[in-house]
Structures are given as C-alpha cells and as structure tokens.
Design a protein around this motif. Structure first.
Motif, PDB file in Angstrom:
ATOM      1  N   GLU A  16       0.834  -1.209   0.000  1.00 48.41           N
ATOM      2  CA  GLU A  16       0.000   0.000   0.000  1.00 48.41           C
ATOM      3  C   GLU A  16       0.867   1.256   0.000  1.00 48.41           C
ATOM      4  O   GLU A  16       0.557   2.239  -0.676  1.00 48.41           O
ATOM      5  N   THR A  17       1.977   1.236   0.716  1.00 45.56           N
ATOM      6  CA  THR A  17       2.882   2.385   0.733  1.00 45.56           C
ATOM      7  C   THR A  17       3.453   2.619  -0.659  1.00 45.56           C
ATOM      8  O   THR A  17       3.523   3.763  -1.128  1.00 45.56           O
ATOM      9  N   GLU A  18       3.835   1.559  -1.352  1.00 43.75           N
ATOM     10  CA  GLU A  18       4.321   1.700  -2.724  1.00 43.75           C
ATOM     11  C   GLU A  18       3.235   2.297  -3.620  1.00 43.75           C
ATOM     12  O   GLU A  18       3.519   3.188  -4.430  1.00 43.75           O
ATOM     13  N   ARG A  19       2.003   1.836  -3.465  1.00 39.39           N
ATOM     14  CA  ARG A  19       0.906   2.368  -4.284  1.00 39.39           C
ATOM     15  C   ARG A  19       0.646   3.838  -3.967  1.00 39.39           C
ATOM     16  O   ARG A  19       0.306   4.622  -4.866  1.00 39.39           O
ATOM     17  N   MET A  20       0.814   4.236  -2.708  1.00 38.61           N
ATOM     18  CA  MET A  20       0.655   5.652  -2.344  1.00 38.61           C
ATOM     19  C   MET A  20       1.684   6.510  -3.075  1.00 38.61           C
ATOM     20  O   MET A  20       1.366   7.586  -3.586  1.00 38.61           O
ATOM     21  N   VAL A  21       2.914   6.031  -3.127  1.00 38.90           N
ATOM     22  CA  VAL A  21       3.975   6.757  -3.828  1.00 38.90           C
ATOM     23  C   VAL A  21       3.635   6.853  -5.315  1.00 38.90           C
ATOM     24  O   VAL A  21       3.759   7.923  -5.925  1.00 38.90           O
ATOM     25  N   VAL A  22       3.173   5.741  -5.907  1.00 36.81           N
ATOM     26  CA  VAL A  22       2.809   5.739  -7.328  1.00 36.81           C
ATOM     27  C   VAL A  22       1.682   6.736  -7.595  1.00 36.81           C
ATOM     28  O   VAL A  22       1.759   7.527  -8.550  1.00 36.81           O
ATOM     29  N   ARG A  23       0.641   6.728  -6.782  1.00 37.10           N
ATOM     30  CA  ARG A  23      -0.480   7.659  -6.994  1.00 37.10           C
ATOM     31  C   ARG A  23       0.008   9.102  -6.942  1.00 37.10           C
ATOM     32  O   ARG A  23      -0.374   9.937  -7.764  1.00 37.10           O
ATOM     33  N   TRP A  24       0.843   9.407  -5.974  1.00 37.94           N
ATOM     34  CA  TRP A  24       1.361  10.768  -5.847  1.00 37.94           C
ATOM     35  C   TRP A  24       2.201  11.137  -7.075  1.00 37.94           C
ATOM     36  O   TRP A  24       2.055  12.228  -7.632  1.00 37.94           O
ATOM     37  N   LEU A  25       3.088  10.232  -7.507  1.00 33.31           N
ATOM     38  CA  LEU A  25       3.924  10.519  -8.679  1.00 33.31           C
ATOM     39  C   LEU A  25       3.074  10.760  -9.918  1.00 33.31           C
ATOM     40  O   LEU A  25       3.370  11.648 -10.720  1.00 33.31           O
ATOM     41  N   CYS A  34       4.653   3.267 -11.747  1.00 34.26           N
ATOM     42  CA  CYS A  34       4.037   2.014 -11.322  1.00 34.26           C
ATOM     43  C   CYS A  34       4.960   1.314 -10.340  1.00 34.26           C
ATOM     44  O   CYS A  34       6.148   1.626 -10.264  1.00 34.26           O
ATOM     45  N   THR A  35       4.386   0.389  -9.596  1.00 39.02           N
ATOM     46  CA  THR A  35       5.244  -0.446  -8.767  1.00 39.02           C
ATOM     47  C   THR A  35       5.955  -1.416  -9.705  1.00 39.02           C
ATOM     48  O   THR A  35       5.403  -1.817 -10.735  1.00 39.02           O
ATOM     49  N   THR A  36       7.168  -1.760  -9.385  1.00 40.70           N
ATOM     50  CA  THR A  36       7.876  -2.700 -10.249  1.00 40.70           C
ATOM     51  C   THR A  36       7.204  -4.066 -10.187  1.00 40.70           C
ATOM     52  O   THR A  36       7.253  -4.820 -11.150  1.00 40.70           O
ATOM     53  N   ARG A  37       6.544  -4.363  -9.119  1.00 37.61           N
ATOM     54  CA  ARG A  37       5.801  -5.618  -8.981  1.00 37.61           C
ATOM     55  C   ARG A  37       4.628  -5.652  -9.966  1.00 37.61           C
ATOM     56  O   ARG A  37       4.287  -6.687 -10.508  1.00 37.61           O
ATOM     57  N   ALA A  38       4.010  -4.507 -10.242  1.00 42.71           N
ATOM     58  CA  ALA A  38       2.849  -4.454 -11.124  1.00 42.71           C
ATOM     59  C   ALA A  38       3.206  -4.850 -12.556  1.00 42.71           C
ATOM     60  O   ALA A  38       2.381  -5.395 -13.271  1.00 42.71           O
ATOM     61  N   LYS A  39       4.418  -4.565 -12.972  1.00 44.45           N
ATOM     62  CA  LYS A  39       4.816  -4.863 -14.347  1.00 44.45           C
ATOM     63  C   LYS A  39       5.682  -6.100 -14.456  1.00 44.45           C
ATOM     64  O   LYS A  39       5.986  -6.535 -15.556  1.00 44.45           O
ATOM     65  N   TRP A  45       9.515  -7.256 -18.967  1.00 47.62           N
ATOM     66  CA  TRP A  45       9.901  -5.978 -18.376  1.00 47.62           C
ATOM     67  C   TRP A  45      10.256  -6.163 -16.910  1.00 47.62           C
ATOM     68  O   TRP A  45       9.575  -6.857 -16.177  1.00 47.62           O
ATOM     69  N   SER A  46      11.306  -5.546 -16.485  1.00 51.08           N
ATOM     70  CA  SER A  46      11.625  -5.496 -15.058  1.00 51.08           C
ATOM     71  C   SER A  46      12.391  -4.208 -14.807  1.00 51.08           C
ATOM     72  O   SER A  46      12.978  -3.634 -15.720  1.00 51.08           O
ATOM     73  N   ALA A  47      12.353  -3.763 -13.599  1.00 55.29           N
ATOM     74  CA  ALA A  47      13.054  -2.532 -13.234  1.00 55.29           C
ATOM     75  C   ALA A  47      13.574  -2.684 -11.821  1.00 55.29           C
ATOM     76  O   ALA A  47      12.985  -3.393 -11.002  1.00 55.29           O
ATOM     77  N   PRO A  48      14.670  -2.018 -11.522  1.00 55.02           N
ATOM     78  CA  PRO A  48      15.186  -2.061 -10.159  1.00 55.02           C
ATOM     79  C   PRO A  48      14.334  -1.212  -9.223  1.00 55.02           C
ATOM     80  O   PRO A  48      13.597  -0.329  -9.663  1.00 55.02           O
ATOM     81  N   GLY A  49      14.423  -1.485  -7.959  1.00 61.17           N
ATOM     82  CA  GLY A  49      13.686  -0.716  -6.965  1.00 61.17           C
ATOM     83  C   GLY A  49      12.264  -1.193  -6.822  1.00 61.17           C
ATOM     84  O   GLY A  49      11.853  -2.202  -7.389  1.00 61.17           O
ATOM     85  N   ASP A  50      11.499  -0.448  -6.036  1.00 63.79           N
ATOM     86  CA  ASP A  50      10.110  -0.798  -5.754  1.00 63.79           C
ATOM     87  C   ASP A  50       9.122  -0.039  -6.629  1.00 63.79           C
ATOM     88  O   ASP A  50       8.033  -0.524  -6.903  1.00 63.79           O
ATOM     89  N   VAL A  51       9.506   1.182  -7.028  1.00 70.40           N
ATOM     90  CA  VAL A  51       8.628   2.024  -7.838  1.00 70.40           C
ATOM     91  C   VAL A  51       9.427   2.532  -9.025  1.00 70.40           C
ATOM     92  O   VAL A  51      10.555   3.009  -8.881  1.00 70.40           O
ATOM     93  N   SER A  52       8.834   2.421 -10.211  1.00 68.22           N
ATOM     94  CA  SER A  52       9.459   2.911 -11.428  1.00 68.22           C
ATOM     95  C   SER A  52       8.691   4.139 -11.902  1.00 68.22           C
ATOM     96  O   SER A  52       7.477   4.089 -12.074  1.00 68.22           O
ATOM     97  N   PHE A  53       9.418   5.251 -12.084  1.00 63.17           N
ATOM     98  CA  PHE A  53       8.772   6.447 -12.636  1.00 63.17           C
ATOM     99  C   PHE A  53       9.684   7.217 -13.569  1.00 63.17           C
ATOM    100  O   PHE A  53       9.227   8.015 -14.373  1.00 63.17           O
TER     101      PHE A  53
END
Length: 158
Positions: A16-25, A34-39, A45-53
């Motif tokens: 939920e914290t990751e999703r909060m960051v994504v919504r704000w971004l 998006c969260t890297t988990r979502a993609k 596709w993969s990306a480092p970290g928890d949130v990709s923007f």
C-alpha cells in the motif's frame, strides 16, 4: 498475532505504501509511474527498486516505524542501481499523510552529478559504509526529489 499473519500484514502495508507513492507521482507528472511488482513479468519488463517512474531513479520504498535500517536500505538501492542512476530510499513518515513530505535519502554524489543539484548547506548528510567507503547521503523530501528529476527533464528539452 502469529509470525505468518504479522508478515502478511507487513507485506500489505508495504504494498500500500508503494501504491501511495505511485499515486502521488502520477498526480505530479509521471502518469506511467508504477510499482515494479505491477509490471514484473509482463513482456519481460523489469526494473530495479520498488517504484518505477523515471529511468534515472532507483526508488526503494519502506513502510516501517523505525529508521534504524537506513544504511541497509541505502546499500540495497545502490546494489540495484546501474551507473548513471540515482539510488534513493523513501520511508513512509509516520503521521504524515502527504507523500510529498516523506523523507528520502539520496546519495550525494548522484544528487550533484546526475541530477545537477547542489546540496543546501543545511541538508543533513548520513554516511553509509559500502565496500569500505563511506558515501554521504542527503535527506530531502519526495517533493524535492520530484522537482530535481523534473528539472533534468526540462533541461533536456532545451
């Protein structure tokens, strides 16, 4: 509460914290955040970290009450970063609902060389030992990080 249920609660809170960051971004200008988990796994596709923007940023997101593990989190962000990327760790600030005000630690070298930001004299720095070297990390807000990344994008448009 059992260890298993506590672990499940912690994972839900983290997601939920990751999703909060994504919504704000997304609200402040990165509609593809998006969260890297979502993609993960979609079209390889993969990306480092928890949130990709943004391709310059490797953003680890933490949702814990204690900040005692900052050095470990910072080393995690560095390990996930490629040369030319900025390792960052944002921690959900207890009692602060506004994501823009959450505290982010960013390695000082990349803050200066990649994002072109000069640390303010009052910016607190934190040494993080990595492979025997102390690297200074700055503490900024999510808003300051987003503004620095946006400034890089604007300078590329000129």
């Amino acid at each position: 509460m059992t260890a298993a249920s506590q672990g499940a609660t912690n994972r839900r809170t983290g997601h939920e914290t990751e999703r909060m960051v994504v919504r704000w971004l997304r609200q402040v200008g990165w509609p593809d955040a998006c969260t890297t988990r979502a993609k993960l796994g979609h079209d390889g596709w993969s990306a480092p970290g928890d949130v990709s923007f943004h391709p310059l940023i490797v953003l680890e997101v933490k949702a814990v009450q204690s900040g005692s593990r900052w050095p470990t989190w910072c080393r995690q962000a560095v390990a996930a970063s490629a040369p030319g990327q900025v390792p960052c760790v944002v921690r959900r600030t207890r009692g602060v609902a506004d994501v823009s005000q959450w505290r982010v630690r960013v390695r000082g070298w990349e803050w200066l060389t990649v994002l072109g930001q000069t640390p303010a004299r009052e910016d607190p720095t934190y040494p993080v030992d990595h492979d025997g070297d102390d690297w200074p990390w700055l503490e900024v807000s999510m808003d300051e990080l987003a503004n620095a990344v946006a400034a890089v994008d604007r300078s590329g448009d000129k």
